[in-house]
Design an enzyme around this catalytic site. Structure first.
Site, PDB file in Angstrom:
ATOM      1  N   CYS A  61      49.941  31.402  29.954  1.00  0.00           N
ATOM      2  CA  CYS A  61      50.194  32.779  30.389  1.00  0.00           C
ATOM      3  C   CYS A  61      49.359  33.105  31.631  1.00  0.00           C
ATOM      4  O   CYS A  61      48.148  33.343  31.526  1.00  0.00           O
ATOM      5  CB  CYS A  61      49.862  33.751  29.252  1.00  0.00           C
ATOM      6  SG  CYS A  61      49.851  35.474  29.752  1.00  0.00           S
ATOM      7  N   CYS A  69      47.650  36.467  31.739  1.00  0.00           N
ATOM      8  CA  CYS A  69      46.471  36.600  30.875  1.00  0.00           C
ATOM      9  C   CYS A  69      45.263  35.900  31.504  1.00  0.00           C
ATOM     10  O   CYS A  69      44.168  36.444  31.527  1.00  0.00           O
ATOM     11  CB  CYS A  69      46.723  35.982  29.500  1.00  0.00           C
ATOM     12  SG  CYS A  69      48.319  36.368  28.791  1.00  0.00           S
ATOM     13  N   ASP A  70      45.463  34.687  31.972  1.00  0.00           N
ATOM     14  CA  ASP A  70      44.319  33.860  32.374  1.00  0.00           C
ATOM     15  C   ASP A  70      44.246  33.573  33.873  1.00  0.00           C
ATOM     16  O   ASP A  70      43.269  32.988  34.343  1.00  0.00           O
ATOM     17  CB  ASP A  70      44.367  32.527  31.606  1.00  0.00           C
ATOM     18  CG  ASP A  70      44.350  32.759  30.109  1.00  0.00           C
ATOM     19  OD1 ASP A  70      43.354  33.290  29.618  1.00  0.00           O
ATOM     20  OD2 ASP A  70      45.353  32.452  29.441  1.00  0.00           O
TER      21      ASP A  70
END
Ligand code: NDP
Length: 467
Positions: free
Chosen positions: A167, A170-171
């Site tokens: 993701c 997200c990261d």
């Protein structure tokens, strides 16, 4: 978020009150009309449609509330929105479901038993205590989505979340001015690479064939114009290497040649696997793991529907999941009407709630009676919506009966059995039982309480309303 989740924790009989349980496991026997397994856009669309059709829905939103779309920072193909981030889009749909009365539980489903109806669903709290709860549902909409696929190569598990991710939103922020790899050539890979291209110094995309399969061609072409994006076609990933702390290298094979490429982060976007394991042996499931549909969203079992990525190997769009959700809800609502008729023809398993006999208490016998009582009111009226076999209704019944005796001639009590008058419940916006609505002597609503505790406190304050 916490506030939002807490808001969902309301114990109502129609919701089988699984969250009222403080020790596990506890069983709530009153079946909910429809339980929705999953908290993505399809699930919440089902909830909106069910609520609007007057069917109470309970959404078990699972470990990934919001589903896949919340990872998308720029959704540009949702009708009516030129561009919106996936999280905001989900919030809108979630809010719409809640405004319409859907109840959303922050729990995950760990087992289902579809061997008899009502269907049994076992859920688990998401906190570290992991308390389990059991509820029953007359119908079920499965919206469990899909999980990202893994490459299955050496180093992938070892460096998962330490340089290997699925993701970018997200990261990705961890990789400012660094070099990242995106594996895959579908729409997800394009989205991931697009997002990363704004953060990283360099984005290497590895496509195993000679072409992207992404359907959003304009988006892909726009991405490939970026000077910091480099595509490696006909390239497979052989291994992920690292320095024991984090991933540092990709071993790739292009046209038979092996190369070691230094990278700081690796993002997998190679498709997904349907989350259907819970239903193995209970529903028909295809070889590649998709729940098999017999007809529009109907599974192999009556009253069980499936929607979105868990049934859809082709489209996997938020809009198609939402469309599935609407179709499942409409069918569930129709089927439930027939099912409930059949069930109510059976002998009642429990004694119904006794109604205190008094001139001041009326157990409704026809739907028109309620509006005529309210329009001709000469004293305050307390209307209680109940269901004969609901535990919380039974709990509050003695207190209501006492109040009927105490306030005879000063407050009129009307009891509405929602099993007989479900349309009245939706007409009076009653989404769970017991609900008590207080009207003044002109028939105007002045207070409304839901659940035994709230109703009890209303009964304790009746002096201020009584004539
Ligand atoms: P897809 O299945 O569409 O694409 C997977 C990609 O990964 C393909 O390029 C595939 O290669 C590649 N791949 C699969 N396995 C491996 C492997 N072991 N090693 C290397 N490469 C591999 O998955 P997506 O998640 O991208 O999309 C799923 C669906 O969701 C699609 O229908 C897509 O259109 C939709 N979607 C739409 C979005 C939108 O904004 N409209 C956004 C995201 C998804 P190959 O082609 O050779 O099989």
């Amino acid at each position: 978020m916490l506030k939002r989740l807490l808001k969902s924790v309301i114990c109502l009989c129609m919701l089988a009150s699984p969250l009222c349980a403080n020790s596990a496991p506890k069983e709530a026997n009153e079946p909910v009309p429809t339980v929705i397994l999953g908290g993505g856009i399809g699930a919440l669309t089902s909830a909106v449609y069910l609520q609007r059709a007057g069917v109470q829905s309970l959404v078990i939103e699972g470990r990934d509330p919001g589903g896949a779309i919340i990872q998308s920072p720029q959704v540009q193909n949702w009708p009516g929105e030129v561009e919106i981030d996936g999280y905001s889009l989900m919030e809108k749909v979630r809010n719409q479901a809640e405004v319409n009365g859907a109840k959303i539980l922050p729990q995950e489903v760990i087992a289902v038993d579809f061997s008899q109806r009502p269907y049994k669903v076992t859920t688990r709290d998401l906190d570290e205590k992991k308390a389990t709860h059991v509820l029953y549902a007359n119908s079920c909409i499965i919206a469990t989505g899909a999980a990202p696929k893994l490459l299955g190569i050496s180093g992938e598990n070892k460096y998962w979340t330490r340089g290997v991710y699925s993701c970018a939103t997200c990261d990705g922020a961890l990789f400012k001015d660094k070099t990242v790899a995106v594996i895959g050539g579908g729409d997800s890979a394009v989205l991931e690479a697009e997002y990363l291209s704004k953060i990283a110094k360099k984005v290497l995309i590895f496509v195993r064939s000679g072409t992207f399969r992404a359907s959003e061609i304009m988006r892909k072409e726009h991405l490939l114009k970026n000077p910091n994006v480099e595509v490696h076609y006909h390239t497979t990933i052989q291994e992920i290497k690292g320095d024991e702390n984090k991933a540092t290298q990709l071993v790739v094979k292009t046209d038979g040649k092996i190369k070691n490429l230094p990278v700081d982060g690796i993002f997998l976007a190679i498709g997904s696997t349907p989350n259907s394991r819970l239903f193995q042996g209970q529903l028909e499931i295809s070889q590649d793991g998709y729940i098999v549909l017999k007809d529009t969203q109907r599974t192999s079992l009556a009253g069980v529907y499936a929607i979105g990525d868990v049934v859809d190997p082709y489209f996997k769009q938020a809009i198609s999941a939402a469309g599935d959700g609407a179709k499942a809800a409409l069918q569930a609502e129709r089927e439930l009407a027939t099912f409930t008729e059949k069930v109510s023809a059976k002998p009642a398993p429990l004694a119904a709630i006794p109604i205190a006999h008094s001139e001041s208490a009326i157990d409704l016998t026809n739907a028109e009676q309620l509006s005529s009582e309210l329009s001709s009111a000469t004293m305050p009226i307390l209307v209680e919506f109940y269901s004969p076999y609901c535990g919380p209704c039974r709990k509050i019944a003695p207190a209501v009966d006492q109040a009927i005796q105490k306030y005879a001639g000063r407050v009129k009590f009307i009891k509405v059995n929602v099993s007989d008058f479900s349309t009245l419940a939706s007409q009076y916006k009653v989404y769970g039982v017991p609900t008590a609505i207080m009207y003044d002597s002109k028939g105007q609503e002045i207070d409304r309480r839901v659940g035994p505790d709230q109703i009890n406190s209303l009964l304790n304050s009746l002096d201020k309303f009584a004539q």
